[in-house]
Write an enzyme that holds these catalytic residues in place. Structure first.
Site, PDB file in Angstrom:
ATOM      1  N   TYR A 143       0.991  -1.230  -0.158  1.00  0.00           N
ATOM      2  CA  TYR A 143      -0.052  -0.187  -0.045  1.00  0.00           C
ATOM      3  C   TYR A 143       0.941   1.208  -0.020  1.00  0.00           C
ATOM      4  CZ  TYR A 143      -3.233   3.330   1.890  1.00  0.00           C
ATOM      5  OH  TYR A 143      -4.049   4.635   2.094  1.00  0.00           O
ATOM      6  N   THR A 178     -11.658   5.810   9.962  1.00  0.00           N
ATOM      7  CA  THR A 178     -12.714   5.244   8.786  1.00  0.00           C
ATOM      8  C   THR A 178     -12.255   3.684   9.037  1.00  0.00           C
ATOM      9  OG1 THR A 178     -10.646   5.443   7.196  1.00  0.00           O
ATOM     10  CG2 THR A 178     -11.933   7.088   7.525  1.00  0.00           C
TER      11      THR A 178
END
Length: 235
Positions: A143, A178
């Site tokens: 990522y 989140t």
């Protein structure tokens, strides 16, 4: 440019930071807000126009551009993380999947919407990056690599779109409250605050928004003898 009276197109707008971007655009007085998601039925915020879009699908990108010719602000928010290191058995597959969404997706959207933005006065592109563009950990190594690539993409787009008057704003942030960071036990920044700061950066003409203490600290450490990206994280 001003968010008030602008037309904003947001990818991954059904939840998390994307939803916060939609709320903030409406609050700032945007004339229209398009919310893009793979399943447009998940776009439920009143005042947002749902758009079916998988950022990895060229045909859907072309359809979105045809349908949304009034866009003046593009927010490349959609992103995924497979939680992969670099040496694991599935790391290459994870990286390829992440690159498709985190790098090639924003690139394709920016290329496709560039003529639209030019026709509408230049406008702005907001690319949601990460503090992990500047450092990495084994659990998110692939990522991080995609976000580093997206940072370079943003810088290149800024150069190439300057002639048509299009701003390119990179947004860096560490842990946000989140779903992606739900497993992290650490202080987290509100996505509403990140969206607010990002639009504030657009209005101020900033090339980069450092939305939390983590991103600011990492950037400040670049000139040290042992910059953050060169440090091996504790086990």
């Amino acid at each position: 440019m001003n968010i008030k009276d602008s037309v904003v197109f947001i990818t991954g707008a059904n939840r998390g930071l994307g939803l916060a971007f939609a709320k903030a655009a409406l609050a700032a007085g945007a004339r229209k807000v398009y919310g893009a998601a793979r399943d447009p039925k998940t776009i439920t915020l009143p005042g947002v126009v749902p758009v079916a879009l998988d950022v990895t699908q060229p045909a859907q990108i072309e359809a979105a551009v045809r349908a949304c010719g009034d866009v003046s602000v593009l927010v490349n928010n959609a992103g995924i993380s497979r939680g992969s290191n670099l040496l694991g058995p599935d790391s290459v597959a994870a990286a390829r999947a992440e690159l498709e969404t985190n790098f090639f997706g924003p690139w394709a959207l920016s290329r496709a919407f560039a003529p639209v933005l030019a026709a509408n006065g230049g406008g702005a592109i907001v690319n949601v990056l990460s503090a992990l563009a500047w450092t990495t950990f084994p659990s998110v190594a692939t990522y991080s690599a995609t976000k580093s690539a997206a940072w370079s993409l943003s810088n290149g787009l800024r150069n190439e779109l300057a002639g048509q008057g299009t701003q390119v704003v990179s947004v860096h942030v560490g842990y946000m409250d989140t779903d992606m960071a739900a497993h992290v036990d650490a202080p987290k920044t509100s996505p509403d605050e990140v969206a607010r700061l990002a639009y504030e950066g657009v209005e101020k003409g900033l090339p980069e928004v450092l939305a939390d203490a983590i991103s600011r600290g990492l950037k400040q450490g670049f000139s040290s003898d042992t910059p953050p990206y060169a440090q091996v994280p504790a086990a």
